[in-house]
Design a protein around this motif. Structure first.
Motif, PDB file in Angstrom:
ATOM      1  N   GLU A 240      20.477 -19.466 -16.590  1.00 59.51           N
ATOM      2  CA  GLU A 240      19.532 -18.849 -17.512  1.00 59.51           C
ATOM      3  C   GLU A 240      18.386 -18.145 -16.786  1.00 59.51           C
ATOM      4  O   GLU A 240      17.308 -17.975 -17.343  1.00 59.51           O
ATOM      5  N   ILE A 241      18.617 -17.710 -15.555  1.00 58.75           N
ATOM      6  CA  ILE A 241      17.572 -17.001 -14.820  1.00 58.75           C
ATOM      7  C   ILE A 241      17.407 -15.590 -15.399  1.00 58.75           C
ATOM      8  O   ILE A 241      18.343 -15.035 -15.988  1.00 58.75           O
ATOM      9  N   PRO A 242      16.214 -14.974 -15.261  1.00 57.84           N
ATOM     10  CA  PRO A 242      15.968 -13.661 -15.866  1.00 57.84           C
ATOM     11  C   PRO A 242      16.967 -12.587 -15.448  1.00 57.84           C
ATOM     12  O   PRO A 242      17.361 -11.751 -16.274  1.00 57.84           O
ATOM     13  N   ALA A 243      17.394 -12.583 -14.191  1.00 53.01           N
ATOM     14  CA  ALA A 243      18.322 -11.548 -13.724  1.00 53.01           C
ATOM     15  C   ALA A 243      19.631 -11.579 -14.498  1.00 53.01           C
ATOM     16  O   ALA A 243      20.159 -10.532 -14.900  1.00 53.01           O
ATOM     17  N   LEU A 244      20.178 -12.761 -14.735  1.00 54.70           N
ATOM     18  CA  LEU A 244      21.461 -12.850 -15.422  1.00 54.70           C
ATOM     19  C   LEU A 244      21.310 -12.665 -16.924  1.00 54.70           C
ATOM     20  O   LEU A 244      22.186 -12.078 -17.574  1.00 54.70           O
ATOM     21  N   ARG A 245      20.207 -13.119 -17.496  1.00 49.60           N
ATOM     22  CA  ARG A 245      19.974 -12.844 -18.918  1.00 49.60           C
ATOM     23  C   ARG A 245      19.831 -11.340 -19.153  1.00 49.60           C
ATOM     24  O   ARG A 245      20.345 -10.804 -20.138  1.00 49.60           O
ATOM     25  N   SER A 246      19.156 -10.653 -18.243  1.00 52.19           N
ATOM     26  CA  SER A 246      18.998  -9.211 -18.383  1.00 52.19           C
ATOM     27  C   SER A 246      20.333  -8.491 -18.221  1.00 52.19           C
ATOM     28  O   SER A 246      20.651  -7.557 -18.960  1.00 52.19           O
ATOM     29  N   THR A 247      21.135  -8.926 -17.265  1.00 49.45           N
ATOM     30  CA  THR A 247      22.441  -8.305 -17.040  1.00 49.45           C
ATOM     31  C   THR A 247      23.346  -8.495 -18.248  1.00 49.45           C
ATOM     32  O   THR A 247      23.996  -7.551 -18.717  1.00 49.45           O
ATOM     33  N   LEU A 248      23.378  -9.688 -18.783  1.00 51.01           N
ATOM     34  CA  LEU A 248      24.296  -9.992 -19.893  1.00 51.01           C
ATOM     35  C   LEU A 248      23.804  -9.421 -21.220  1.00 51.01           C
ATOM     36  O   LEU A 248      24.612  -9.094 -22.093  1.00 51.01           O
ATOM     37  N   ALA A 249      22.502  -9.319 -21.387  1.00 54.22           N
ATOM     38  CA  ALA A 249      21.915  -8.713 -22.596  1.00 54.22           C
ATOM     39  C   ALA A 249      22.547  -9.315 -23.856  1.00 54.22           C
ATOM     40  O   ALA A 249      22.434 -10.520 -24.083  1.00 54.22           O
ATOM     41  N   ASP A 250      23.230  -8.502 -24.678  1.00 51.81           N
ATOM     42  CA  ASP A 250      23.805  -8.979 -25.932  1.00 51.81           C
ATOM     43  C   ASP A 250      25.222  -9.527 -25.784  1.00 51.81           C
ATOM     44  O   ASP A 250      25.837  -9.927 -26.782  1.00 51.81           O
ATOM     45  N   TYR A 251      25.762  -9.523 -24.571  1.00 53.31           N
ATOM     46  CA  TYR A 251      27.124 -10.041 -24.368  1.00 53.31           C
ATOM     47  C   TYR A 251      27.127 -11.556 -24.609  1.00 53.31           C
ATOM     48  O   TYR A 251      26.246 -12.270 -24.106  1.00 53.31           O
TER      49      TYR A 251
ATOM     50  N   TRP B 195       0.828  -1.202   0.000  1.00 56.95           N
ATOM     51  CA  TRP B 195       0.000   0.000   0.000  1.00 56.95           C
ATOM     52  C   TRP B 195       0.865   1.254   0.000  1.00 56.95           C
ATOM     53  O   TRP B 195       0.628   2.203  -0.739  1.00 56.95           O
ATOM     54  N   PHE B 196       1.923   1.265   0.817  1.00 53.48           N
ATOM     55  CA  PHE B 196       2.816   2.414   0.871  1.00 53.48           C
ATOM     56  C   PHE B 196       3.564   2.602  -0.453  1.00 53.48           C
ATOM     57  O   PHE B 196       3.794   3.728  -0.905  1.00 53.48           O
ATOM     58  N   TYR B 197       3.956   1.490  -1.074  1.00 53.43           N
ATOM     59  CA  TYR B 197       4.727   1.575  -2.324  1.00 53.43           C
ATOM     60  C   TYR B 197       3.903   2.162  -3.469  1.00 53.43           C
ATOM     61  O   TYR B 197       4.468   2.663  -4.443  1.00 53.43           O
ATOM     62  N   ARG B 198       2.583   2.109  -3.385  1.00 49.15           N
ATOM     63  CA  ARG B 198       1.752   2.600  -4.488  1.00 49.15           C
ATOM     64  C   ARG B 198       1.962   4.095  -4.762  1.00 49.15           C
ATOM     65  O   ARG B 198       1.730   4.566  -5.873  1.00 49.15           O
ATOM     66  N   SER B 199       2.427   4.829  -3.791  1.00 49.89           N
ATOM     67  CA  SER B 199       2.671   6.264  -3.988  1.00 49.89           C
ATOM     68  C   SER B 199       4.140   6.575  -4.263  1.00 49.89           C
ATOM     69  O   SER B 199       4.521   7.736  -4.367  1.00 49.89           O
ATOM     70  N   CYS B 200       4.966   5.519  -4.401  1.00 49.86           N
ATOM     71  CA  CYS B 200       6.419   5.711  -4.558  1.00 49.86           C
ATOM     72  C   CYS B 200       6.865   5.534  -6.004  1.00 49.86           C
ATOM     73  O   CYS B 200       6.299   4.734  -6.756  1.00 49.86           O
ATOM     74  N   HIS B 201       7.921   6.265  -6.355  1.00 53.93           N
ATOM     75  CA  HIS B 201       8.664   6.008  -7.577  1.00 53.93           C
ATOM     76  C   HIS B 201       9.825   5.085  -7.188  1.00 53.93           C
ATOM     77  O   HIS B 201      10.629   5.431  -6.319  1.00 53.93           O
ATOM     78  N   ILE B 202       9.911   3.939  -7.826  1.00 52.47           N
ATOM     79  CA  ILE B 202      10.937   2.957  -7.474  1.00 52.47           C
ATOM     80  C   ILE B 202      12.002   2.932  -8.564  1.00 52.47           C
ATOM     81  O   ILE B 202      11.692   2.882  -9.753  1.00 52.47           O
ATOM     82  N   ILE B 203      13.266   2.962  -8.138  1.00 53.93           N
ATOM     83  CA  ILE B 203      14.395   2.841  -9.065  1.00 53.93           C
ATOM     84  C   ILE B 203      14.995   1.454  -8.874  1.00 53.93           C
ATOM     85  O   ILE B 203      15.347   1.066  -7.754  1.00 53.93           O
ATOM     86  N   VAL B 204      15.102   0.701  -9.951  1.00 56.18           N
ATOM     87  CA  VAL B 204      15.658  -0.653  -9.895  1.00 56.18           C
ATOM     88  C   VAL B 204      16.864  -0.742 -10.832  1.00 56.18           C
ATOM     89  O   VAL B 204      16.964   0.011 -11.803  1.00 56.18           O
ATOM     90  N   PRO B 205      17.797  -1.674 -10.565  1.00 53.79           N
ATOM     91  CA  PRO B 205      19.006  -1.749 -11.380  1.00 53.79           C
ATOM     92  C   PRO B 205      18.910  -2.678 -12.586  1.00 53.79           C
ATOM     93  O   PRO B 205      19.883  -2.812 -13.325  1.00 53.79           O
ATOM     94  N   SER B 206      17.770  -3.304 -12.792  1.00 51.70           N
ATOM     95  CA  SER B 206      17.688  -4.292 -13.872  1.00 51.70           C
ATOM     96  C   SER B 206      16.322  -4.259 -14.545  1.00 51.70           C
ATOM     97  O   SER B 206      15.287  -4.164 -13.871  1.00 51.70           O
TER      98      SER B 206
END
Length: 245
Positions: free
Chosen positions: A167-178, A4-15
């Motif tokens: 092949e988890i989403p976090a590492l696929r996103s980090t590696l991108a086109d590498y 509920w509190f997060y609904r009014s927040c802008h969240i910055i994420v690294p991935s």
């Protein structure tokens, strides 16, 4: 209540892989990727990689759910097949949901000290970069439940190293086109196959192997530059205009 509190927040994420899952729970979700804090201008230059062996670096704390024991077992299998593969390991032993502290210490102790395994323990960042330059491959087949953008992978990309990752989403996103080898979690066989292919690739052309990812490394150094991070964070945090009063 937290949602509920997060609904009014802008969240910055690294991935990028976190944007959609968090979108329903926040006012907005913006991505600002991590940065490499070292000397990106020189990393990867003048590397001191041994020409006759494939050196695998474990550049993380020793955590069961990061996949350390699968990497060890894979190198052990390859050595049993007489392939010249060594494992250099950094980091402290850190318990997680898979292995509590005492069980982790016991399992690590049971590995013994084979000649091909070089455990260095926790290291300074400067020393970590030196050991990275001496390695061929960084391996992180992680299933860690809060994996996001591991520094070990970012530094390996910036250094132009071969990478084996889960092949988890976090590492696929980090590696991108590498260019990286992706493996299923828990799969010793898949890691062994990936490392075997890399060992044979290096044996065919050691110089070509060392420079094969140079352009991708240059792109990674731009992507994870501190100046880029500062610029993007300023764009997120600083207002672009002052409203009329």
């Amino acid at each position: 209540m937290a949602r509920w509190f997060y609904r009014s927040c802008h969240i910055i994420v690294p991935s990028e892989h976190l944007r959609m899952p968090l979108a329903p729970y926040a006012r907005s979700v913006q991505v600002c990727e991590n940065f490499y804090a070292g000397s990106v201008g020189s990393i990867g230059e003048g590397s001191k990689v041994a020409p006759d062996v494939l050196t695998v670096l474990w550049n993380s704390n020793i955590i069961a759910s990061k996949g350390f024991f699968e990497v060890f077992a894979s190198v052990q299998d390859l050595r049993a097949c007489h392939l010249p593969v060594n494992l250099v390991s950094l980091g402290a032993l850190v318990a997680d949901e898979e292995l509590v502290s005492e069980a982790l210490k016991q399992r690590f102790s049971d590995l013994g000290v084979p000649a091909w395994f070089d455990y260095r323990g926790p290291q300074s960042h400067a020393r970590t970069v030196e050991l990275l330059e001496q390695a061929d491959v960084v391996c992180l087949p992680s299933r860690y439940n809060s994996e996001c953008q591991p520094v070990a992978i970012i530094e390996a990309m910036c250094a132009g190293k071969a990478i084996v990752a889960s092949e988890i989403p976090a590492l696929r996103s980090t590696l991108a086109d590498y260019p990286a080898e992706f493996v299923p979690v828990h799969s010793v066989d898949a890691i062994s196959s990936a490392l075997c292919a890399l060992a044979r690739e290096k044996a065919r052309d050691p110089d070509g192997f060392d420079g094969a990812r140079a352009q991708f490394a240059a792109d990674a150094r731009k992507r994870f530059a501190k100046a880029r991070f500062d610029f993007e964070m300023k764009a997120v945090l600083a207002p672009t205009s002052v409203p009329d009063t």
